[in-house]
Every structure is written in structure tokens, then in C-alpha cells.
Design a protein around this motif. Structure first.
Motif, PDB file in Angstrom:
ATOM      1  N   SER A 381       0.640  -0.513   0.270  1.00  0.00           N
ATOM      2  CA  SER A 381       0.187   0.301   0.133  1.00  0.00           C
ATOM      3  C   SER A 381       1.303   0.762   0.173  1.00  0.00           C
ATOM      4  O   SER A 381       0.677   2.196  -0.934  1.00  0.00           O
ATOM      5  N   ASN A 382       1.851   1.171   0.628  1.00  0.00           N
ATOM      6  CA  ASN A 382       2.569   2.415   1.448  1.00  0.00           C
ATOM      7  C   ASN A 382       3.519   2.918   0.683  1.00  0.00           C
ATOM      8  O   ASN A 382       3.944   4.359  -0.483  1.00  0.00           O
ATOM      9  N   ASN A 383       4.121   2.252  -0.208  1.00  0.00           N
ATOM     10  CA  ASN A 383       5.017   2.120  -1.601  1.00  0.00           C
ATOM     11  C   ASN A 383       5.236   1.951  -3.069  1.00  0.00           C
ATOM     12  O   ASN A 383       5.846   2.366  -3.379  1.00  0.00           O
ATOM     13  N   VAL A 384       4.056   1.044  -2.764  1.00  0.00           N
ATOM     14  CA  VAL A 384       3.177   1.247  -4.338  1.00  0.00           C
ATOM     15  C   VAL A 384       2.504   1.374  -5.043  1.00  0.00           C
ATOM     16  O   VAL A 384       1.852   2.400  -5.547  1.00  0.00           O
ATOM     17  N   MET A 385       0.786   1.144  -4.273  1.00  0.00           N
ATOM     18  CA  MET A 385       0.129   2.116  -4.413  1.00  0.00           C
ATOM     19  C   MET A 385      -0.153   3.219  -3.852  1.00  0.00           C
ATOM     20  O   MET A 385      -0.623   4.035  -5.211  1.00  0.00           O
ATOM     21  N   LEU A 386       0.715   4.043  -3.162  1.00  0.00           N
ATOM     22  CA  LEU A 386      -0.041   4.990  -2.825  1.00  0.00           C
ATOM     23  C   LEU A 386       1.235   6.190  -4.344  1.00  0.00           C
ATOM     24  O   LEU A 386       0.297   6.760  -4.007  1.00  0.00           O
ATOM     25  N   PRO A 387       2.362   6.001  -3.906  1.00  0.00           N
ATOM     26  CA  PRO A 387       3.143   6.801  -5.388  1.00  0.00           C
ATOM     27  C   PRO A 387       2.395   6.450  -6.795  1.00  0.00           C
ATOM     28  O   PRO A 387       2.180   7.415  -7.465  1.00  0.00           O
ATOM     29  N   LEU A 388       2.160   5.437  -7.237  1.00  0.00           N
ATOM     30  CA  LEU A 388       1.829   5.061  -8.236  1.00  0.00           C
ATOM     31  C   LEU A 388      -0.098   6.015  -8.257  1.00  0.00           C
ATOM     32  O   LEU A 388       0.050   6.571  -9.426  1.00  0.00           O
ATOM     33  N   GLY A 389      -0.534   6.019  -7.617  1.00  0.00           N
ATOM     34  CA  GLY A 389      -1.993   6.680  -7.174  1.00  0.00           C
ATOM     35  C   GLY A 389      -1.755   8.390  -7.291  1.00  0.00           C
ATOM     36  O   GLY A 389      -2.293   8.968  -8.464  1.00  0.00           O
ATOM     37  N   GLY A 390      -0.485   8.430  -6.452  1.00  0.00           N
ATOM     38  CA  GLY A 390      -0.066   9.401  -6.405  1.00  0.00           C
ATOM     39  C   GLY A 390       0.037  10.620  -7.923  1.00  0.00           C
ATOM     40  O   GLY A 390       0.106  11.471  -8.865  1.00  0.00           O
ATOM     41  N   MET A 391       0.714   9.448  -8.078  1.00  0.00           N
ATOM     42  CA  MET A 391       1.515  10.011 -10.409  1.00  0.00           C
ATOM     43  C   MET A 391       0.354   9.971 -11.121  1.00  0.00           C
ATOM     44  O   MET A 391      -0.015  10.538 -11.689  1.00  0.00           O
TER      45      MET A 391
END
Ligand code: PHE
Length: 441
Positions: A381-391
């Protein structure tokens, strides 16, 4: 709608300031060697976090619905693909994962309210504080009981809806937490190895941190600012029109960073003074703070109050983690808010059992290679999905969103707008992309 502009700032700050600052930041920074990690983290806040936060608030306020529906309508109005809704879907999914472990750790903090009040920590040394912590997380029933209490609290508040409850909590309790943290920093100045802590946190050496560490620092920046899963977007939907988006985002990011740095300035001097391991992991705060409370005058009271405030900080965050999924269920399936909250909370609670057990009966179970259930949830969640979502959020806001809607919401001077656009179009998404490529390819 929030009752005023200040209330939006407070609610968003309530979402941002939570376990991420007080529990996660110190232990992740410690696990990654301190200074260089902190530097990259601060950079990520400035050049990725703040631009993406402005994008989230902007999209939320322009869409005025749950993230999934806001994204669908904004994509339509901008003539972009309906696929952009995926941002909302991914956000809801990340929300479940985050909420699942958040409830467990917040439960630990609640258990520590009772232990502090009972005087369990009076006079303890480092070994005893460690033993108390290990004994507690080793008991699956107790951990799950506290997790349950916390999740029920979150569900009850969300079921009642955004409003006075959250506003009052944030207005009084967040400043109280802040003051207590400052008092603890002063304590750490006199009783801990303060300068050693400062040096650990702020001196950096080139090449000390690998790309893995950079990914962690970026993930922490997203997590601590509540970004990348449309939580701030959801709150943005309730933001009054006259508030400045860029100003608000910057204020929230500064406040949030200040709290994290203060927490670390309490914890590391105590770590070094007591010969503890800076890289000891998720238990770091739960071992060091009892040492402080166990030795100061009035520590029993301060400790109790402190863990109460941490619990409140966690609640004002957990409700925002839950809100995107709940808002969507209410809009889409017309279910009463109460039921939506119960369902979302129930699923997150069940998923959270995996985290609760990661520290006892399932401590040998790994999901991703070398990662326990908790570590896996946290990592994905924190290192993959959040940055991806944010991008994706930045790309949509920067490149695809209808210019008129965008300009209307941002209301920036031409100079500021040019800076905003470069950051949101290029800098933030490219930074996330580079870190992903360097770590995963
Ligand atoms: N920012 C919160 C914290 O630091 C956690 C959070 C993550 C809240 C994602 C909302 C969305 O504790």
C-alpha cells in the motif's frame, strides 16, 4: 461542507497527522539509517507531496463527490478517458489495506493508555520496556480486542458523518498533542543523548541510502500526508470555494512534517541514552516512550494523556482512510451511511487480523519474500499503491483536466501557476517514475 476554511485545514491536518508521524516515521527512519533517509523524505514532501496534495484537493473540490464519481465526471467534462476512474478504485483498495494495519497499531496505542494509567511503566529500564511490549503484542487475543475497540470507534464516527465531532476533536486535541510533543522534546534534551539523536537524524552521507531506502522515504511521504489514495480528495470535496488550495496544502505539509520531526527528536535521544537499537522496527515508539514516562515526574499522567492523544490523532486519520470507500458506497448503492461504514470497517477489521497475528501466531508466515503479512500490506500500500495513485493524480490534474476548471479552482498568479504546472506535470510524476524504475527494474 466544512463549517469554515479553518476547519478544512484542521480536518486535513487531522488526516495527515497520525500514526504515520509518531509511530511510523521514527521507526522507518531508524531502520534506514537516519540522516540520508530524512533528507530524501523532506525532498519528497517538497517536490512530490505538496504538488500532489494540491492536485488532490483541486480534483476533489472540482468534483464534489466521492473520488470514483468525481474522477468519472471530471474525465468526462475534460474529454478524457473514463479509465481515470481507476484512481478512485485503486484508492479505495489501498484504503482497505492501510486501514487494516492502522487499526491494529492504533489498538496498541489504546492498550498503552491503560498500561500507562496503571503505572506499568513506572521506573522500567530498557529491557523491561522491551519485555512489556513483546509480551503484549505476543498475545493475539489482547491485540485483536484493542484493534476491535479502535475499529468500532472509527465506524461510529464515520457513520455519523463529517461534521462537528471531527471538527471539535481536531480543534482541541491536535494542538494538545503538539504541546505535549514539545514538552517531551524538552525532556529528551535534558534526559536523553539529544545531540546524538540530532546527528543521527540530520547528518547525511552521499551514497549511504540505496534505492530501496529512497522508495521507503517516498512511500513515507505519501503515507504521512495521506496522499495517493484520494483521502485528501474526498476531504477536498467538502472544502469551501474561497480557500486557497496551494496555501492550504503547504500549511498542512509543514505542520505534518513538524510533528514527525518532533516525534523523532523525542525518540532518538532516548534510544541512544538507553542503548536501544535505532533499527528495531515497529516497536520503537512503544519501547522508548514508556522509558521516558516511567522516569519523569508525573509520568503516569503524562503517559496516559499522551497515548490518549495519539489515539485521537489516529482516529482523525482512520476516518479519512475509510471515507472514500464509504462515500462511494453511499452514492452508488444508496445504502445508508451507517451500513456503508459497518461494511467497510468490517472488511478492514478482518483483513487486519493478518497484521495482528504477524507479531505472534503468524510471525513465521511470509507473503512477499521475507515479508510478514503486516510488512506485505504496509509495503504494497505505502510504497507501491500510494505513489502510483499519486502519480496518476498529478498526471490527470496537470495534463488532462479541463483548463477552465483548473484555473478556476487554483486561482494562482501567472508566476505561481507556472511553477505549479512544472511541478505537477513533470517533476512529481517523473520523480515517482524514476524511483519505481530504479527499485523495481
Ligand atoms: N496520514 C496518516 C498518518 O500519518 C495516514 C493516512 C494514510 C491517512 C492515507 C489517510 C490516507 O497517520
Amino acid at each position: 461542507m466544512w463549517s469554515s476554511r479553518l476547519m478544512f485545514v484542521l480536518a486535513a491536518a487531522g488526516s495527515a497527522v497520525g500514526l504515520g508521524n509518531i509511530w511510523r516515521f521514527p521507526y522507518i527512519a531508524g531502520a534506514n539509517g537516519g540522516g540520508s533517509f530524512v533528507l530524501v523524505y523532506l525532498l519528497c514532501i517538497a517536490i512530490i507531496g505538496i504538488p500532489i496534495m494540491t492536485s488532490e484537493i483541486l480534483l476533489g473540490r472540482a468534483g464534489r463527490q466521492s473520488p470514483i464519481h468525481s474522477m468519472r465526471d471530471l474525465a468526462r467534462q475534460s474529454g478524457a478517458s473514463p479509465m481515470w476512474q481507476l484512481i478512485g478504485w485503486m484508492g479505495a483498495l489501498a484504503g482497505f489495506m492501510i486501514l487494516s494495519f492502522y487499526g491494529v497499531i492504533a489498538g496498541w496505542a489504546m492498550a498503552y493508555i491503560v498500561s500507562s494509567a496503571q503505572g506499568t511503566f513506572t521506573g522500567v529500564d530498557a529491557a523491561q520496556a522491551t519485555a512489556i511490549f513483546n509480551g503484549f503484542i505476543g498475545d493475539p487475543f489482547e491485540v485483536v480486542a484493542w484493534q476491535t475497540v479502535f475499529m468500532v470507534m472509527t465506524v461510529v464516527i464515520v457513520a455519523r458523518g463529517v461534521g462537528e465531532g471531527i471538527e471539535t476533536a481536531v480543534k482541541y486535541l491536535m494542538p494538545a498533542l503538539f504541546i505535549l510533543l514539545i514538552a517531551l522534546v524538552v525532556y529528551a534534551m535534558f534526559s536523553g543523548h539529544f545531540m546524538e539523536g540530532v546527528r543521527f537524524l540530520f547528518s547525511f552521507h552521499r551514497g549511504e541510502l540505496g534505492w530501496d531506502g529512497v522508495l521507503m522515504a517516498m512511500g513515507q511521504a505519501f503515507f504521512t500526508l495521506s496522499l495517493g489514495m484520494a483521502a485528501i480528495m474526498t476531504y477536498g470535496a467538502y472544502m469551501p470555494k474561497d480557500a486557497s488550495i496551494v496555501g492550504t496544502a503547504t500549511t498542512i505539509a509543514l505542520l505534518d512534517t513538524l510533528v514527525a520531526v518532533l516525534a523523532a527528536l523525542v525518540i532518538f535521544p532516548l534510544v541512544f541514552a538507553n542503548g536501544l537499537e535505532s533499527s528495531s522496527g515497529p516497536g520503537l515508539m512503544f519501547v522508548t516512550l514508556p522509558l521516558a514516562f516511567g522516569h519523569m515526574t508525573g509520568g503516569q499522567i503524562f503517559g496516559t494523556v499522551f497515548f490518549i492523544l495519539v489515539t485521537f490523532a489516529a482516529v482523525t486519520s482512520s476516518i479519512s482512510i475509510m471515507e472514500p470507500a464509504v462515500a462511494w458506497l453511499v452514492e452508488r448503492l444508496y445504502v445508508p451511511r451507517k451500513w456503508a461504514a459497518i461494511v467497510v470497517g468490517g472488511v478492514a477489521w478482518a483483513l487486519g487480523l493478518g497484521t495482528a497475528f504477524s507479531f505472534n501466531i503468524w510471525s513465521d508466515v511470509t507473503i512477499l519474500p521475507g515479508k510478514s503479512f503486516f510488512d506485505t500490506m504496509d509495503f504494497v500500500s505505502n510504497n507501491v499503491m500510494l505513489p502510483l495513485g499519486g502519480m496518476l493524480i498529478a498526471l490527470f490534474a496537470g495534463w488532462f483536466l479541463d483548463a477552465k476548471i483548473r484555473n478556476d479552482e487554483l486561482a494562482l498568479s501567472p508566476g505561481m501557476f507556472a511553477i505549479w504546472r512544472v511541478l505537477v506535470r513533470f517533476v512529481a510524476p517523473a520523480a515517482v517514475f524514476v524511483v519505481f524504475v530504479m527499485t523495481f527494474v
